[in-house]
Enzyme design. Structure first.
Site, short mmCIF file in Angstrom:
data_model
loop_
_atom_site.label_atom_id
_atom_site.label_comp_id
_atom_site.label_asym_id
_atom_site.label_seq_id
_atom_site.Cartn_x
_atom_site.Cartn_y
_atom_site.Cartn_z
N HIS A 1 0.79 -1.24 0.00
CA HIS A 1 0.00 0.00 0.00
C HIS A 1 0.82 1.28 0.00
CE1 HIS A 1 -4.17 -1.45 0.64
NE2 HIS A 1 -3.58 -2.48 1.21
N ARG B 1 -6.45 11.81 5.92
CA ARG B 1 -5.45 11.93 6.97
C ARG B 1 -4.53 13.12 6.70
NH1 ARG B 1 -5.19 7.90 11.10
NH2 ARG B 1 -3.37 9.11 11.74
#
Ligand SMILES: *Cc1c(COP(=O)(O)O)cnc(C)c1O
Length: 834
Positions: free
Chosen positions: A380, A572
């Site tokens: 990821h 985020r």
């Protein structure tokens, strides 16, 4: 220790019927009402006549759970009966959010339940607000796992999610004078109605100890892991329904419990307090989610969490397998696929090896063959510094046998490499699973690539960069292992549920097939130029903006204009996502307005939300800067009806569901080559926001689908970023010197214009912006970003043109459903025909 649970009886029992027993067949309003009353009375101990929204929520949730469990039992029986290959999706995070609305929609009960509640005098939308988010994840990675569960259930795949039932999810974010303050997320305070405890489904998980070598009766060298301490893992199941297909699968989340033996030893010594203390210590393993997204945490507790859930999961997998096949492992890889969501569960590779070698007595070659065939690994991240490593001495202390196995895997692997590249010592050092630096570390990504048959990236660009940059030497050796699976989102949550107005308009116009076949959105294309359709489209957006404006008023105390351009960046907080680039644009736009320029530009409301890792000082300072700039701008009468800057605290799934449908403009502005895929980008486009973005992650594929002319693309691409990093002449300093507006914006920060004259507060930010080796290239992309934002302003004023683009964006998002993503995993990695 064998589990006492008899998973699913293989015999058929006659299903009991009656209002509280079964929902088989059609369901009348009366039955629903009775069941809700029943739960109010007998589980909650409430007088049904005096219940408030919270009690109604719980009683309703229990009612829905009754529904789910019946279908789950049927689904599991079906999996057994047809002996289908099972998929185990291992993830340290599942960012689920709320379940009530989603379950009602997937079960096809939403309208019926809303009607019954109305009869009772309650409003379903209000009742739904009582539910706490299950925030068992940080951001994109955890949300992807949750979207995958929805798609796997909807596609009828025999899948199980496995993870940890954290007692405290991602921290609750409050703002104090514009600074982030973290509060514990005690989401289980009032219990959760969605889980089934399985107190009989307990497995011991070992830690520490040492390896005992001996020769068995046949003279074979064997290894035994002894003198360990034990923690018990208890299963909790959360059920996930597919979309109107009667299929229900589960996430099995483990909680840590003290083992009984452990208490006994202390009790026998008469040390009651120490005994209780040890109970508390073993149960801390599942206490709290680590709050770091794309940041490495080297703590022992995190390492223990990883092994804890992997060890419990594999005992469960083997129990289920052995129930049918005994100790014949010949069918193992034909019936089991395990997907590792990042390297967090990669300890599963040496764990399966240990089980097959030490417990089952298999040869290394046989065990390794099974292992590689079983696992798939999803990577990821592109940032080398975010790749997971564990200090060898920590590894040795906590899992001594696993470290031996990792060393042996590595020894054999490096032998292979050495044979291919004789004399290339440097290559061996780079590819080794052990980083031989001053502190020796195990590189989990190397272990994951070598120990699995598939390594996938999560967007085309990401996979390309894996092959050519971070893992290029592994790609050379194992080209067939690398593959791409572009992320998606589930349209059931991110359009049907979150944006009922738009969903209804779409269904009315093209039918409802898009709910399970997102490609059907393509049929909207022919309506993109239709004036009356555009008007209705814009009216839905306007309504969503009005709702968000009300939320902003109540949560932030600022009045914003629903007719202004809603410019949104929610995700985020991270330097690579470049919220700083956004804030620099705002400052420059503000200064222009104050100088009397850009008066023709539409009014803007810039919305931010997002959490910073508590240990990430720079990200937290960026939150403070956004709030400080907002405070200055929001109370400046000179720009009162032109510009507002809002930071909505405590970003999470439920807040995302309210913000995203109201966005006009979606900010996806990471430095090219840093965002693996992004999924926020997809949610926004699916809800009719236009994207301003870089050629990064899945933005590239969105651009392929949507058409560059229907997005606002700016900045350097990944290759240009790579080149400019090595170019000594293009530096932030030159931009700062040559561009007066940029200089004025940076100087305003330095001078304390947003910090009541405090000139020290933001120096780390100014230093980062001007640093000659700023890895995020803020100033080097800023000028093109400013140009692109002016284009946004112009286009927004052309309402029909904007509506047309918005419709085309939605029409062309068909590819980005997790239904498509999961189909690809199933067929290309797991060997399952969907
Ligand atoms: C989708 C989602 C994310 C991921 O957003 P990105 O923009 O892809 O980083 C993070 N948090 C929540 C709550 C989400 O729903």
């Amino acid at each position: 220790m064998p589990s006492k649970e008899r998973d699913i009886p293989l015999r058929d029992h006659p299903a009991p019927t009656g209002p509280y027993c079964s929902f088989g067949g059609s369901l009348g309003d009366d039955d629903l009402l009775k069941t809700i009353h029943h739960h109010l009375l007998s589980f909650l101990g409430r007088d049904p006549m005096r219940a408030g929204n919270r009690e109604i929520y719980k009683a309703l949730a229990y009612t829905v759970r009754d529904f789910l469990i019946e279908r789950w039992v049927k689904t599991q029986k079906d999996f057994y009966a047809h002996n289908r290959k099972r998929v185990y999706y291992l993830s340290l995070e599942f960012l689920i959010g709320r379940s009530l609305g989603n379950s009602l929609i997937n079960l096809g009960l939403y309208d019926k339940v809303a009607g019954v509640l109305e009869q009772m005098g309650y409003d379903l939308d209000e009742v739904r607000e009582e539910e706490e988010d299950a925030a068992l994840g940080n951001g994109g990675l955890g949300r992807l796992a949750a979207c995958f569960m929805d798609s796997m259930a909807t596609l009828g795949i025999p899948a199980y999610g496995y993870g940890i039932r954290y007692e405290y999810g991602l921290f609750y974010q409050r703002l104090l004078d514009g600074f982030q303050v973290e509060h514990p997320d005690n989401w289980l305070r009032y219990g959760t109605p969605w889980e089934y405890d399985r107190p009989w489904n307990l497995y011991p998980v070992k830690f520490h100890g040492r390896v005992h070598r001996y020769h068995d009766a046949e003279g074979k060298l064997r290894h035994e892991w002894v003198d360990t301490s034990e923690v018990m893992a208890m299963a909790n199941d959360i059920l996930v329904p597919g979309f109107r297909n009667d299929s229900v699968i589960n996430m099995r989340l483990w909680s840590a419990k003290a083992s009984r033996e452990l208490d006994l030893i202390s009790f026998n010594r008469g040390d009651y307090v120490a005994a209780v203390q040890s109970v508390v210590e073993s149960e801390t393993i599942s206490k709290v989610l680590y709050p770091s997204d794309d940041i490495r945490e080297g703590q022992e507790l995190r390492f223990k969490q990883q092994y804890f859930f992997v060890a419990a999961t594999f005992q469960d997998i083997l129990r289920r397998y052995k129930k049918q096949h005994g100790t014949d492992f010949g069918r193992f890889t034909a019936e089991i696929a395990v997907q590792l969501n990042d390297t967090h569960p990669a300890i599963a590779i040496p764990e399966l090896m240990r089980l097959l070698l030490d417990e089952e007595g298999m040869t290394w070659e046989d065990a390794w063959g099974i292992c590689v065939q079983t696992f798939g690994y999803t990577n990821h991240t592109l940032m080398p510094e975010a790749l997971e490593t564990w200090a060898v001495d920590l590894f040795h202390r906590v899992l001594p046998r696993h470290l031996e196995i990792v060393y042996e895997i590595n020894r054999r692997f490096l032998e292979e490499v050495a044979a291919l590249y004789p004399g290339d010592e440097e290559r061996l050092r780079r590819m080794s699973m052990i980083d031989e630096g001053p502190v020796k570390k195990v590189r989990m990504a190397h272990l994951a690539i070598v120990g699995s048959h598939s390594t996938n990236g999560v967007a085309k660009l990401h996979t390309h960069l894996q092959k050519t940059r971070i893992f290029n030497e592994f790609y050379e050796i194992y080209p067939q292992r690398f593959n791409n699976k572009t992320n998606g989102v589930t349209q059931r949550r991110w359009l049907l549920k979150s944006n009922p107005g738009l969903a209804a308009l779409i269904t009315e116009s093209i039918g409802g097939d898009w709910v399970t076949k997102l490609e059907f959105l393509r049929n909207l294309e022919s309506l993109a130029g239709n004036r009356s359709f555009q008007r209705r489209w814009l009216a839905v957006k306007r309504q969503n903006k009005q709702r968000l404006a009300a939320l902003i008023k109540s949560d932030c105390g600022v009045a914003v204009d629903p007719d202004s351009l809603f410019d949104v960046q929610v995700k985020r907080m991270h330097e690579y996502k470049r919220q700083l680039l956004n804030i620099l644009h705002i400052i420059i736009h503000y200064q222009r307005l104050v100088r009397g320029e850009r008066q023709e530009a539409p009014a803007r409301t810039v919305v931010f939300a997002g959490k910073a890792a508590p240990s990430y000082a720079q990200a937290k300072l960026i939150i403070k800067l956004i709030n400080s700039v907002g405070e200055t701008i929001n109370r400046d009468p000179r720009v009162a009806d032109r510009l507002k800057v809002i930071f909505i605290p405590n970003y999470g799934v439920s807040l995302a569901e309210k913000i995203i449908p109201a966005a006009d403009l979606s900010e996806q502005i990471s430095t090219a080559g840093t965002e693996a895929s992004g999924t926020g980008n997809m949610k926004f486009a699916l809800n009719g926001a236009l994207t301003i973005g870089t050629m990064d992650g899945a933005n590239v594929e969105m651009c392929d689908e949507i058409g560059r002319e229907n997005m606002f693309i700016f900045g350097m691409d990944a290759d240009q970023v790579e080149a400019v990093r090595r170019d000594p002449l293009r530096t932030p300093e030159t931009v700062y010197q040559n561009n007066q507006e940029v200089r004025a914006a940076v100087d305003a920060i330095t001078a304390g214009e947003f910090s009541r004259g405090d000139t020290a507060l933001f120096t780390p930010i100014v230093r980062a912006l001007l640093s000659p080796d700023d890895p995020y290239l803020f100033l080097l992309d800023l000028e093109d970003y400013l140009r692109c934002q002016e284009e946004v302003d112009r286009e927004f004023l052309n309402r029909t043109g904007w509506a047309r683009k918005s419709i085309l964006n939605v029409a062309r998002m068909g590819k980005f459903s997790t239904d498509r993503t999961i189909r690809e995993y199933a067929e290309e990695i797991w060997g399952i025909k969907v």
